[in-house]
Motif scaffolding. Structure first.
Motif, short mmCIF file in Angstrom:
data_model
loop_
_atom_site.label_atom_id
_atom_site.label_comp_id
_atom_site.label_asym_id
_atom_site.label_seq_id
_atom_site.Cartn_x
_atom_site.Cartn_y
_atom_site.Cartn_z
N ALA A 180 -69.61 -31.08 -28.08
CA ALA A 180 -68.84 -31.78 -27.05
C ALA A 180 -69.07 -31.13 -25.68
O ALA A 180 -69.17 -29.91 -25.58
N PHE A 181 -69.15 -31.97 -24.64
CA PHE A 181 -69.32 -31.46 -23.29
C PHE A 181 -67.95 -31.38 -22.64
O PHE A 181 -67.28 -32.40 -22.44
N LYS A 182 -67.54 -30.17 -22.28
CA LYS A 182 -66.17 -29.93 -21.82
C LYS A 182 -66.14 -29.51 -20.34
O LYS A 182 -66.91 -28.64 -19.92
N MET A 183 -65.23 -30.15 -19.60
CA MET A 183 -65.04 -29.81 -18.19
C MET A 183 -63.55 -29.69 -17.89
O MET A 183 -62.72 -30.24 -18.61
N GLY A 184 -63.25 -28.98 -16.83
CA GLY A 184 -61.85 -28.74 -16.47
C GLY A 184 -61.45 -29.44 -15.18
O GLY A 184 -62.27 -29.68 -14.30
N MET A 185 -60.18 -29.78 -15.10
CA MET A 185 -59.56 -30.26 -13.86
C MET A 185 -58.14 -29.69 -13.86
O MET A 185 -57.70 -29.12 -14.84
N VAL A 186 -57.44 -29.83 -12.75
CA VAL A 186 -56.23 -29.01 -12.60
C VAL A 186 -54.94 -29.63 -13.11
O VAL A 186 -53.97 -28.92 -13.37
N PHE A 187 -54.89 -30.96 -13.27
CA PHE A 187 -53.65 -31.60 -13.71
C PHE A 187 -53.96 -33.08 -13.96
O PHE A 187 -54.82 -33.65 -13.28
N PRO A 188 -53.27 -33.72 -14.92
CA PRO A 188 -53.59 -35.11 -15.23
C PRO A 188 -53.46 -36.09 -14.05
O PRO A 188 -54.15 -37.11 -14.03
N VAL A 189 -52.56 -35.81 -13.09
CA VAL A 189 -52.43 -36.73 -11.95
C VAL A 189 -52.95 -36.09 -10.66
O VAL A 189 -52.57 -36.46 -9.56
N SER A 190 -53.87 -35.14 -10.81
CA SER A 190 -54.45 -34.49 -9.63
C SER A 190 -55.58 -35.32 -9.05
O SER A 190 -56.24 -36.10 -9.74
N THR A 191 -55.80 -35.14 -7.76
CA THR A 191 -56.97 -35.73 -7.11
C THR A 191 -58.23 -35.33 -7.87
O THR A 191 -59.14 -36.13 -8.05
N HIS A 192 -58.24 -34.09 -8.33
CA HIS A 192 -59.41 -33.54 -9.02
C HIS A 192 -59.74 -34.34 -10.28
O HIS A 192 -60.92 -34.58 -10.58
N ASN A 193 -58.72 -34.72 -11.03
CA ASN A 193 -58.93 -35.52 -12.24
C ASN A 193 -59.57 -36.86 -11.88
O ASN A 193 -60.55 -37.28 -12.51
N TYR A 194 -59.03 -37.51 -10.85
CA TYR A 194 -59.56 -38.82 -10.47
C TYR A 194 -60.93 -38.71 -9.82
O TYR A 194 -61.78 -39.59 -9.99
N GLU A 195 -61.17 -37.62 -9.11
CA GLU A 195 -62.48 -37.43 -8.46
C GLU A 195 -63.58 -37.15 -9.48
O GLU A 195 -64.68 -37.73 -9.39
N ILE A 196 -63.31 -36.27 -10.44
CA ILE A 196 -64.35 -35.97 -11.43
C ILE A 196 -64.59 -37.20 -12.32
O ILE A 196 -65.73 -37.49 -12.69
N ARG A 197 -63.53 -37.96 -12.60
CA ARG A 197 -63.68 -39.21 -13.36
C ARG A 197 -64.51 -40.21 -12.56
O ARG A 197 -65.39 -40.89 -13.12
N TYR A 198 -64.22 -40.32 -11.28
CA TYR A 198 -64.96 -41.26 -10.42
C TYR A 198 -66.44 -40.89 -10.39
O TYR A 198 -67.31 -41.76 -10.54
N TRP A 199 -66.71 -39.62 -10.20
CA TRP A 199 -68.10 -39.11 -10.11
C TRP A 199 -68.85 -39.39 -11.41
O TRP A 199 -69.98 -39.87 -11.39
N LEU A 200 -68.22 -39.08 -12.53
CA LEU A 200 -68.86 -39.30 -13.83
C LEU A 200 -69.07 -40.79 -14.09
O LEU A 200 -70.17 -41.23 -14.46
N ALA A 201 -68.02 -41.59 -13.90
CA ALA A 201 -68.10 -43.02 -14.21
C ALA A 201 -69.10 -43.74 -13.32
O ALA A 201 -69.74 -44.72 -13.74
#
Length: 464
Positions: A180-201
């Motif tokens: 599994a490829f694992k990455m971290g972000m700081v909180f489920p409703v953080s900008t970071h979560n949405y940004e890394i999701r946006y970048w990946l998607a």
């Protein structure tokens, strides 16, 4: 500040004798911070002068540190303590429970609390703390596998922005080896979560969906995203628990400094001049202490302006490096705070807008910024059911409070602390923009159309 100077003059000579030995360095530091400038501040009738605010050890808490250290809170008749918190959940809980009067907070936290995701509460933000300021970092091993997929410029260096297309073959390789490829972000409703999701998607990599049964957001995920507190990111990466992360500064530059990872993109490249943190109080606090809320906002606006004035960043770095604030090395903080950003070690590039605290109306709480977070919560399933288009604007207007910001800003104009031209003429919505890494157009007045424009994520029909 005049009150402080007056008190200093009245200090008894005996006190000077008692404290002079062993405190010379401290005295010199205090002397440097004393200002003889006359304040033009028109103080309000403050309902609660003694205040305690929280923050997480990140560069973007800077307006709080500056408002305190430069005397902007004191000018307003406020006596503020700022306290570092252990994680974002603790920040949220302590504000809701009244242990903190307000706090540096993830923009998504007050929004989620009002939209019904996670702990629910009535929170408001009258002040946006900054734009940009985040990055996505991968381990040295992952970067070595990504790098051959990244185009090179004439100088032989990688061409930026680096899209997640370069990471996709690496993820596929992990998958074929049953890993599994694992990455971290700081909180489920953080900008970071949405940004890394946006970048990946944007590269066709599925970052996973949230459901009532899967609160980790890992349904159909090709990358397993998990929560790690910001200061722990570099150590977690070094331990091999995760292979990359999205976090605010200085924790991307810390990975470069320690030689354990390489930042591959910034959120400026994912969404140019995106909103980041906000300052949050409870609705109850604001209703009971309206003048205090305006005074706090005034001090923070002044701090944001000071931070973006030429020549002040070096001093800001020194302040933030203090243990009671971010506590990182000055060299690490300066890497991003002074207009540059280092990717591979030695590949330092000019990024004058990596940290923005005042320019581009950065401090104004735009409804359109808040609505973007709501669209991402719906896109990834944190908001489980489709909502009417009007719901997005109505929900955010209970949370984002530009009326408080405007009262504060108009008083600052009267005092001569900011020019009238710095108050935006707006209905609370920024113009439609396509300043995203995939070129998708965002119109906050058409949230359902925006959600439906993505190939990965929820799709909604118009709900009446």
């Amino acid at each position: 500040m005049k009150a402080l100077i007056k008190k200093s003059i009245l200090i008894l000579p005996m006190a000077v004798l008692l404290f002079s030995c062993g405190n010379k360095k401290k005295d010199e530091t205090l002397a440097e911070n004393v200002s003889t400038e006359t304040s033009n501040t028109k103080t309000l009738d403050i309902e609660k002068p003694q205040l305690t605010f929280g923050f997480i050890k990140l560069t973007d808490m800077a307006p709080l540190a500056i408002a305190k250290e430069k005397g902007f809170f004191e000018d307003e008749g406020l006596f503020v303590s700022v306290e570092a918190q252990s994680n974002w959940k603790n920040v949220l809980d302590r504000v809701i429970d009244g242990q903190l009067d307000g706090s540096h907070m993830l923009a998504g936290q007050p929004i989620a609390a009002g939209a019904g995701f996670g702990r629910q509460a009535e929170l408001v933000t009258p002040f946006s703390m900054d734009l940009n300021g985040n990055g996505i970092t991968v381990s040295n091993d992952v970067w070595s596998k990504m790098k051959p997929n990244v185009p090179k410029g004439a100088d032989g260096k990688p061409v930026h922005p680096i899209k997640a297309d370069a990471l996709k073959p690496v993820i596929d390789d992990y998958k074929s080896n049953g890993k599994a490829f694992k990455m971290g972000m700081v909180f489920p409703v953080s900008t970071h979560n949405y940004e890394i999701r946006y970048w990946l998607a944007a590269a066709g990599i599925h970052p996973g969906m949230y459901t009532a049964e899967n609160v980790q957001g890992q349904i159909d995920a090709e990358v397993l995203l998990s929560v790690t507190p910001p200061p722990q990111m570099p150590a977690t990466l070094e331990a091999g628990t995760i292979y990359g992360y999205c976090v605010g500064e200085p924790w991307n530059q810390q990975a470069v400094f320690k030689g354990i990872g390489v930042p591959v993109t910034t959120n400026y490249d994912i969404w140019k001049n995106n909103p980041e943190k906000v300052f949050v109080m409870t609705k109850k606090f604001v209703e009971e202490n309206p003048n205090t809320a305006v005074a706090v906002t005034k001090a923070l606006i002044r701090a944001g302006k000071w931070l973006d004035e030429p020549g002040n960043r070096a001093e800001a770095v020194k302040i933030l490096s203090m243990s009671q604030y971010v506590g990182a090395d000055e060299a690490v903080l300066a890497n991003s705070m002074t207009g540059t950003f280092e990717f591979e070690k030695g590949d330092k590039r000019e990024m004058p807008d990596f940290n923005v605290f005042y320019k581009y109306n950065a401090t104004y709480p735009f409804y359109s910024d808040g609505i973007w977070f709501l669209t991402q919560m719906r896109r990834w399933g944190q908001i489980p059911e489709a909502k009417p288009a009007d719901w997005y604007g109505e929900t955010i207007k209970d949370i984002y409070r530009p009326d408080i910001w405007t009262k504060a800003a108009k008083l600052l104009v009267e005092e001569g602390n900011i020019p009238a031209s710095d108050i935006p003429t707006t209905d609370g919505y920024k113009p439609v923009t396509a300043d995203f890494i995939d070129g998708t157009t965002y119109d906050a007045k058409d949230p359902i159309g925006y959600i439906n424009s993505f190939s990965i994520g929820n799709k909604d029909k118009a709900v009446q």
